[in-house]
Design a protein around this motif. Structure first.
Motif: not given
Ligand SMILES: C[S@@+](CC[C@H](N)C(=O)[O-])C[C@H]1O[C@@H](n2cnc3c(N)ncnc32)[C@H](O)[C@@H]1O
Length: 327
Positions: A7, A30-31, A33-34, A82, A134
């Protein structure tokens, strides 16, 4: 898969700038991802900053674990939402946090995975199950909601989360069709959308709005965001900063209203001459408007187009001492 293919982090420079990271900071992603933002945040807090990363998706956590391995014990990752930030940080004794990032929504990896049901690509519609979770631990799939929700619930999700015109017609058509057979695949849903002849508006295909609405309902995204923002503000040390990247207007509105409310403090009705709520401002807004991606970024990464970054700094309260002062 290499972390960088997972990502492409959006508004990376802008979020780092607003978080004003320094060596030794305690940071929460909090998110995660990758792990793109997380990696950059760890570098910005070299040599001894620490980071806890949350994600609800184990596949994302596996990618982030690999990418962030070089930082060793400076990183810990949690399979948690989160919205549980307060509990997890307390359990880990990770208190008085200096910076928190929430980069909302789904990653490119999740969106593009043909088996997760987030997209409605024609070529895979027949075989893609209506999943959209998710977090695979949840039992709440899109197929299940479409089968079990009442027409009123479906209509409300479609109207509130998809801002879809014709929400009632589509909800009624779903209920009618599922009496014959449950909706199982992306194709089944596309056919119902076509049958109900709902409009998508000038900018969107109707299925885009229907998929957005279902995804938000399946993952309870807006309630999680409200709770997550509250928990994040509570977790920040005075002077600590929160940055949130939103990708659609429903999310962005919640972020904007929450930050403004916390920056105002008092929640008494505007006509009331004297404050009786006694609430003090907890935040200072960093910038009046949301930061948008540059033209250069949107050209090279079209998924960044809708991104809006908002940020705020936690104010000291009368009984608190800044962790930056006592560090
Ligand atoms: C836009 S991506 C983040 C990408 C990350 N910033 C990166 O640089 O790779 C959003 C991520 O947030 C996770 N996500 C969505 N809602 C969430 C929640 N309530 N708590 C934790 N993770 C969450 C998703 O599974 C996804 O992997």
């Amino acid at each position: 898969m290499a972390g960088s293919d997972y990502h492409r982090p959006v508004l990376l420079e802008e979020s780092l700038a607003v978080l004003a990271l320094r060596p030794g900071f305690r940071v929460v992603d909090g998110t995660v991802g990758g792990g793109g933002h997380a990696e950059a945040m760890l570098r910005a807090t070299d040599p001894d900053g620490t980071l806890i990363g949350f994600d609800v998706d184990p596949e994302a956590l596996a990618a982030a674990t690999a990418r962030l391995a070089p930082f060793g014990h400076r990183v810990a990752l949690e399979h948690a939402s989160f919205r549980e930030l307060g509990r997890v940080l307390a359990e880990r004794g990770f208190l008085r946090v200096d910076a928190i990032l929430l980069d909302l929504g789904v990653s490119s990896r999740q969106l593009d995975a043909p088996d997760r049901g987030f997209r409605f690509a024609e070529e895979s519609a027949d075989v893609t199950a209506l999943d959209m979770r998710m977090d695979p631990r949840s039992e709440r799939t899109a197929a299940r909601l479409l089968q079990e929700a009442t027409a009123e619930q479906l209509e409300r999700w479609l109207r509130e989360y998809g801002e879809l015109s014709g929400a009632r017609r589509l909800a009624e058509t779903i209920v009618e069709v599922r009496r014959e057979a449950p909706l199982r695949t992306v194709r089944d849903l596309l056919e119902v959308v076509a049958r109900a002849r709902v409009g998508g508006g000038r900018r969107h295909h109707p299925a885009t709005l229907v998929f957005q609405a279902l995804r938000i309902a399946v993952n309870d995204e807006l309630a999680a965001l409200e709770e997550g923002l509250e928990a994040a503000i509570d977790a920040l040390a005075p002077g600590g900063r929160l940055a949130v990247i939103a990708y659609h207007s429903l999310e962005d509105r919640i972020v904007k209203q929450c930050l403004r409310r916390e920056a105002r403090g008092c929640v008494c009705p505007p006509r009331q001459p004297v404050c009786t709520c006694g609430r003090e401002p907890r935040l200072r807004l960093l910038g009046r408007r949301a930061v948008r991606p540059s033209e250069h970024e949107t050209r090279s990464n079209p998924r960044a187009r809708s991104a809006r970054l908002r940020a705020a700094e936690r104010l000291p309260t009368s009984d608190a001492h800044s962790s930056r002062e006592v560090a």
